[in-house]
Design an enzyme around this catalytic site. Structure first.
Site, short mmCIF file in Angstrom:
data_model
loop_
_atom_site.label_atom_id
_atom_site.label_comp_id
_atom_site.label_asym_id
_atom_site.label_seq_id
_atom_site.Cartn_x
_atom_site.Cartn_y
_atom_site.Cartn_z
CD GLU A 265 16.59 24.15 20.44
OE1 GLU A 265 15.81 23.96 21.39
OE2 GLU A 265 16.82 23.29 19.56
NE ARG B 270 6.25 18.36 18.20
CZ ARG B 270 7.57 18.19 18.19
NH1 ARG B 270 8.19 17.74 19.27
NH2 ARG B 270 8.26 18.48 17.11
CB CYS C 242 18.67 20.54 18.20
SG CYS C 242 18.70 18.98 19.09
CB CYS D 287 20.38 22.61 22.62
SG CYS D 287 20.08 21.85 21.01
CB CYS E 202 17.95 18.39 23.99
SG CYS E 202 19.34 18.79 22.91
CE1 TYR F 30 35.36 21.03 30.99
CE2 TYR F 30 33.99 21.36 29.04
CZ TYR F 30 35.24 21.26 29.62
OH TYR F 30 36.37 21.42 28.85
#
Length: 234
Positions: free
Chosen positions: A56, A82, A54, A91, A88, A125
């Site tokens: 990021e 967009r 991605c 990321c 996500c 986590y």
């Protein structure tokens, strides 16, 4: 929270790069990340059926290649108008582990909002070997007293900060951050605060201090517990 001026620059950089992507199916999202020096690092995703990264995550690599240190703001935008898009799950996990004090731009009905990465991935986590540098944020009006060593404590609500080395970052200031160390973090209920615990040696009152806290943390409840963070310059 509403974006600061510097954070708006990050959002604008991501959106401008996204608009320049055209119709390339291999690169559909742009990201921009800002470090504690105010430098903005931009990137695009690499789409591939094997699982390309991605935008990021590419931005994290670009910033690392520039030896940028910890990042304080991140934004991503999609191609074809967009606009701003949230990260996500993968990321979010990577950003939380490597840059735990990062603020991430997300779209909202009222406009862009900046949220702590920890709020985007609650009960998560934590990768124990990430060895991430920590950032302690301040309003820019505190630069002089912190730099002079006359301000050595700060009260925080709903922020998790361990003891140890930290970068003292002054929002929208433009000056380089300072290096410091968090010496102690002591937790108190609001009604337990005293002039001594708040380090009020300037004639201020507990009531006045709590009023200021509520201005900074409008969602802080009446029964909140807060952390008094003691720090020193390194």
């Amino acid at each position: 929270m509403e974006p600061l001026r510097s954070e708006l620059r990050v959002i604008e950089a991501a959106e401008a790069l996204a608009k320049a992507l055209g119709n390339d199916p291999n690169h559909t999202v742009a990201a921009a990340a800002m470090d504690t020096e105010g430098h903005i690092h931009t990137s695009v995703n690499v789409y591939h059926f094997t699982g390309g990264p991605c935008a990021e995550l590419v931005a994290l690599g670009v910033a690392a290649a520039a030896q940028a240190g910890p990042l304080v703001a991140m934004a991503a935008a999609g191609d074809r108008s967009r606009g701003l898009i949230p990260p996500c799950g993968r990321c979010r996990q990577v950003m939380l582990d490597l840059h735990p004090d990062l603020l991430v731009a997300v779209p909202d009905e009222t406009g862009p909002q900046m949220l702590p990465i920890a709020k985007l991935l609650p009960h998560t986590y934590f990768f124990p070997d990430a060895n991430a540098e920590r950032v302690l944020r301040f309003n820019k009006r505190h630069y002089e007293p912190v730099a002079a060593g006359t301000k050595t404590s700060s009260v925080r609500w709903d922020e998790l900060l361990p003891t140890g080395p930290v970068i003292l970052y002054f929002e929208d200031d433009g000056r380089p951050p300072l290096r410091g160390e968090v010496l102690a973090v002591n937790n108190y209920h609001l009604d337990e605060l005293t002039p001594e615990t708040l380090r009020l040696d300037d004639g201020g009152t507990v009531e006045g201090y709590i009023h200021g806290l509520r201005q900074h943390y409008p969602a802080m409840p009446d029964d909140a517990r807060v952390d008094v963070v003691d720090f020193a310059l390194r």
